[in-house]
Design an enzyme around this catalytic site. Structure first.
Site, mmCIF file in Angstrom:
data_model
loop_
_atom_site.group_PDB
_atom_site.id
_atom_site.type_symbol
_atom_site.label_atom_id
_atom_site.label_comp_id
_atom_site.label_asym_id
_atom_site.label_seq_id
_atom_site.Cartn_x
_atom_site.Cartn_y
_atom_site.Cartn_z
ATOM 1 C CB THR A 164 43.020 8.394 -1.270
ATOM 2 O OG1 THR A 164 41.665 8.368 -0.806
ATOM 3 C CG2 THR A 164 43.453 7.010 -1.699
ATOM 4 N N GLY B 271 39.773 10.898 0.308
ATOM 5 C CA GLY B 271 39.032 9.994 1.174
ATOM 6 C C GLY B 271 39.468 10.094 2.612
ATOM 7 C CB CYS B 272 41.525 7.801 4.641
ATOM 8 S SG CYS B 272 40.541 6.333 4.254
ATOM 9 C CB VAL B 273 44.130 12.551 3.513
ATOM 10 C CG1 VAL B 273 44.677 13.939 3.825
ATOM 11 C CG2 VAL B 273 45.267 11.539 3.470
ATOM 12 C CB THR C 178 42.025 11.871 9.011
ATOM 13 O OG1 THR C 178 41.733 10.472 8.827
ATOM 14 C CG2 THR C 178 42.914 12.049 10.235
#
Length: 220
Positions: A158, A161-163, A166
């Protein structure tokens, strides 16, 4: 100037504050880009799953990036969150105490399978991770170094979150980082817009799909 967002996050006062702090400079575009597709697995892209939402439009945009990369020979790296039974049922992973809904992302389950609308090929790479960032506890940094990457295009789910995690770790690993707006999705509009705003200000350039496709198409 910080790119405007549609939900009122952006304004003249914000512009002045961020300009005074020295944020928002442009990110260089290299000639050896790698596409990192973050967690576009069924558990995130299909609303039938507890952790999912309808990300059909975002998957279509990501697919356009993947096609451009495949046509030019630019590397594609997919990521997926997946837990063993011991990890999902136990207490060893701190994130699962805060986000217990992620415990359904188990090895071999439908939730951890890449969205079938994506064009996975044998030459593509897959990073399996246990946390938000695709860099933390994985071989992604070494892989990108081995691939000779000078620019990373990030998309997926998301956004907040993870985007975001990263992309932040990507720039902290010394890589020029671009986030493709239309190919990123979240469960709610507010966190999505806020994450893109913050990424554009401090860590990456948030670019349109057309620019992302063009950069991948011209990869050497």
């Amino acid at each position: 100037m910080i790119a405007p967002e549609p939900n009122g996050l952006h304004g003249a006062e914000t512009d002045r504050t961020y300009a005074r702090a020295g944020f928002g400079a442009a990110v260089p575009r290299g000639t050896a880009p790698v596409l990192v597709v973050v967690d576009l697995t069924r558990g995130f892209t299909e609303p039938e799953f507890p952790s999912g939402a309808d990300l059909s439009a975002e998957v279509a945009a990501a697919s356009a990036l993947v096609r451009a990369a495949h046509e030019s020979g630019a590397p594609v790296v997919y990521t997926a969150i997946s837990y063993t039974a011991a990890e999902a049922d136990g207490d060893a992973i701190a994130w699962l105490r805060k986000a217990p809904g992620m415990r359904s992302l188990r090895d071999g389950s439908a939730e951890v399978a890449l969205d079938p609308r994506l064009d996975w090929r044998d030459g593509d790479h897959l990073i399996v991770k246990k946390g938000a960032s695709a860099f933390h506890g994985t071989s992604l940094a070494a892989l990108l170094s081995g691939l000779g990457a000078d620019t990373v295009l990030v998309c997926g789910a998301t956004t907040s979150g993870c985007v975001r995690a990263t992309a932040v770790d990507s720039v902290q690993s010394g890589l020029n980082t671009l986030v493709v707006r239309e190919a990123c999705g979240d469960r709610a509009a507010g966190p999505h817009a806020a994450a893109l705003f913050d990424l554009q200000a401090k860590y990456a350039d948030v670019i349109d799909l057309s620019e992302g496709v063009g950069l991948l198409a011209k990869a050497r």
